[in-house]
Design an enzyme around this catalytic site. Structure first.
Site, PDB file in Angstrom:
ATOM      1  N   ARG A 148       6.220   3.441  -2.961  1.00 31.53           N
ATOM      2  CA  ARG A 148       4.982   3.468  -2.539  1.00 31.53           C
ATOM      3  C   ARG A 148       4.171   2.246  -2.947  1.00 31.53           C
ATOM      4  O   ARG A 148       4.407   1.719  -3.749  1.00 31.53           O
ATOM      5  CB  ARG A 148       4.232   4.716  -2.863  1.00 31.53           C
ATOM      6  N   HIS A 149       3.323   1.820  -1.841  1.00 32.95           N
ATOM      7  CA  HIS A 149       2.495   0.629  -2.257  1.00 32.95           C
ATOM      8  C   HIS A 149       1.581   0.786  -3.474  1.00 32.95           C
ATOM      9  O   HIS A 149       1.322   2.041  -4.045  1.00 32.95           O
ATOM     10  CB  HIS A 149       1.697   0.233  -0.948  1.00 32.95           C
ATOM     11  N   ARG A 158      -1.551  -3.328   2.798  1.00 33.05           N
ATOM     12  CA  ARG A 158      -1.170  -2.894   1.328  1.00 33.05           C
ATOM     13  C   ARG A 158       0.443  -2.921   1.109  1.00 33.05           C
ATOM     14  O   ARG A 158       0.815  -3.189  -0.069  1.00 33.05           O
ATOM     15  CB  ARG A 158      -1.676  -1.552   1.253  1.00 33.05           C
ATOM     16  N   GLU A 211       1.359   4.828   7.251  1.00 29.98           N
ATOM     17  CA  GLU A 211       0.791   5.756   6.831  1.00 29.98           C
ATOM     18  C   GLU A 211       0.465   6.937   7.839  1.00 29.98           C
ATOM     19  O   GLU A 211       0.165   6.600   9.131  1.00 29.98           O
ATOM     20  CB  GLU A 211      -0.298   5.852   5.950  1.00 29.98           C
TER      21      GLU A 211
END
Length: 191
Positions: free
Chosen positions: A11-12, A64, A88
């Site tokens: 995950r970023h 991101r 996302e």
């Protein structure tokens, strides 16, 4: 999806909007200082994992995740391919707004719901939309993969691979700065 090859999921790192309590969805924001630390930590973790041969590397094209990829993968010589299916969840009219303002406006909707449930039941994409989008990505994989994406997108992806319903997906976590490995129907969290 029992035939899914081994997956390494990032995950970023934390963004300035995460820190401020703003809804991101598909809008852009920058990694915070802590987020850059998360991404560097992921790079350190990856350097300790015996990654398989023929590893495909994929990344959401959002800012991101690109920033996370640069910091986490740069020292390893891994270059991602960008895939829109890893973006996302789209959150419609909520994007760019503050969670606190949305909660104040509709406290009954927000009370007792996890961030995952809020996103999947809010305006924009639904759980079915996300399963179709992320499932199409999984269906195209032909070998082990490293994936850099987002909290909701990766939770849905893990739920598909592990055969979980929405309630079980809520317990998977969405930590930043770790690597989630999916292999043989189980999840391992590397810290």
């Amino acid at each position: 999806m029992s035939d899914t090859p081994p997956l390494y999921l990032l995950r970023h790192g934390q963004t300035t909007w995460n820190a401020a309590g703003r809804v991101q969805g598909q809008l852009e924001s920058e990694l915070s200082d802590m987020g850059r630390d998360h991404a560097r930590r992921q790079g350190e973790i990856l350097s300790r994992i015996d990654l398989p041969e023929g590893l495909g590397v994929y990344c959401s094209p959002q800012k991101r995740t690109r920033q996370t990829a640069e910091l986490a993968l740069g020292g390893l010589g891994l270059v991602p391919r960008f895939d829109d299916r890893l973006k996302e969840i789209h959150l419609g009219a909520w994007e760019g707004r503050y969670y606190a303002d949305l909660t104040e406006r509709d406290p009954a909707f927000f009370e007792g719901r996890s961030t995952l449930m809020l996103c999947l039941e809010g305006p924009g994409e639904t759980l079915e939309d996300m399963r179709a989008r992320v499932g199409a990505f999984l269906g195209d994989l032909d070998g082990p993969a490293l994936v850099i994406s987002h909290g909701v997108a990766l939770t849905v992806l893990r739920g598909l691979v592990l055969g979980l319903d929405i309630e079980a997906m809520e317990g998977l976590g969405a930590e930043q700065g770790v690597i989630y490995e999916l292999r043989d129907g189980a999840q391992i969290v590397h810290r």
